[in-house]
Design an enzyme around this catalytic site. Structure first.
Site, PDB file in Angstrom:
ATOM      1  N   ASP A  65      45.605 -27.722 -27.889  1.00 19.55           N
ATOM      2  CA  ASP A  65      44.798 -27.500 -26.692  1.00 19.55           C
ATOM      3  C   ASP A  65      44.855 -28.707 -25.755  1.00 19.55           C
ATOM      4  OD1 ASP A  65      44.145 -24.937 -27.378  1.00 19.55           O
ATOM      5  OD2 ASP A  65      42.138 -25.409 -28.106  1.00 19.55           O
ATOM      6  N   HIS A 125      43.006 -19.718 -24.238  1.00 20.46           N
ATOM      7  CA  HIS A 125      44.156 -19.050 -24.855  1.00 20.46           C
ATOM      8  C   HIS A 125      44.320 -17.629 -24.317  1.00 20.46           C
ATOM      9  CE1 HIS A 125      42.746 -21.661 -28.441  1.00 20.46           C
ATOM     10  NE2 HIS A 125      43.555 -22.360 -27.678  1.00 20.46           N
ATOM     11  N   LYS A 139      38.927  -8.461 -26.621  1.00 19.90           N
ATOM     12  CA  LYS A 139      38.123  -9.126 -27.652  1.00 19.90           C
ATOM     13  C   LYS A 139      36.656  -8.754 -27.502  1.00 19.90           C
ATOM     14  CE  LYS A 139      41.055 -13.238 -27.803  1.00 19.90           C
ATOM     15  NZ  LYS A 139      41.102 -14.693 -27.586  1.00 19.90           N
ATOM     16  N   TYR A 164      34.969 -12.765 -33.727  1.00 22.26           N
ATOM     17  CA  TYR A 164      35.479 -11.886 -32.677  1.00 22.26           C
ATOM     18  C   TYR A 164      36.517 -10.927 -33.222  1.00 22.26           C
ATOM     19  CZ  TYR A 164      39.239 -15.392 -32.078  1.00 22.26           C
ATOM     20  OH  TYR A 164      40.277 -16.264 -32.273  1.00 22.26           O
TER      21      TYR A 164
END
Length: 191
Positions: free
Chosen positions: A174, A65, A75, A135
């Protein structure tokens, strides 16, 4: 006093980060993020969102992503339970490492975290049942700016760290993600 360690992965700002861990008879303690320390490490990041995912079974794959334009996210990823193969793909056309795939194994009990700069695609595979990933991001999630590249695109040849017998458990989104060719076509059209 023990120091935080950073280990660059390539030249694009991607790096492993390890905070010091303080252990005694009670167990252990570590800071998982400090604005002051990150500035000292040359990463003046202001995180705005924390995310957590639980993957129930080994073989669960999330990604690859990314967020476009102003919604792009840096991140800081760590594994709180279980283990993952974390995957970052440099999707910045101006980068000398454009389309290079980087992997890092993260596991519970290890202080290792992966810092992923803006402009990278990100995904991970659960290498254990009941894996929890935490995250931080420096930009809010924006569904209109979201993109994905197919997890098994042969041009990327990502090694997800799974055995042939492991299932590949993915979301419908996905599974339907476009291949790298679609990403490159959109880039050439300015998208």
């Amino acid at each position: 006093m023990p120091q935080w360690k950073k280990t660059p992965l390539g030249a694009g700002g991607l790096m492993l980060i390890e905070p010091p861990v303080f252990r005694d008879e009670r167990g252990e303690f570590m800071e998982t993020w400090s604005g002051r320390v990150f500035e000292e490490l040359g990463l003046p990041i202001r995180f705005v969102q924390d995310n957590q995912s639980l993957s129930l079974r080994r073989g669960t794959i999330r990604g690859i992503h990314y967020q476009r334009a102003e919604a792009a996210q840096a991140k800081l990823v760590r594994c709180a339970a279980g283990a993952i193969r974390d995957v970052a793909v440099d999707l910045r056309p101006e980068s000398p490492e454009f389309l290079r795939v980087f992997t890092a194994d993260l596991e519970a009990g290890s202080p290792r975290m992966l810092f992923i700069p803006k402009g990278f695609g990100h995904g991970f595979a659960a290498l254990a049942d009941h894996t929890v990933v935490l995250y931080k991001t420096d930009a809010y999630y924006d569904p209109a700016s979201e993109g994905a590249v197919r997890w098994d695109d042969p041009a990327l040849a990502v090694d997800w760290g799974l055995d042939a017998a492991d299932p590949r458990i993915l979301s419908k989104k996905d599974r339907a993600a476009p291949g790298l060719e679609a990403f490159l076509a959109a880039l050439s059209q300015g998208g």
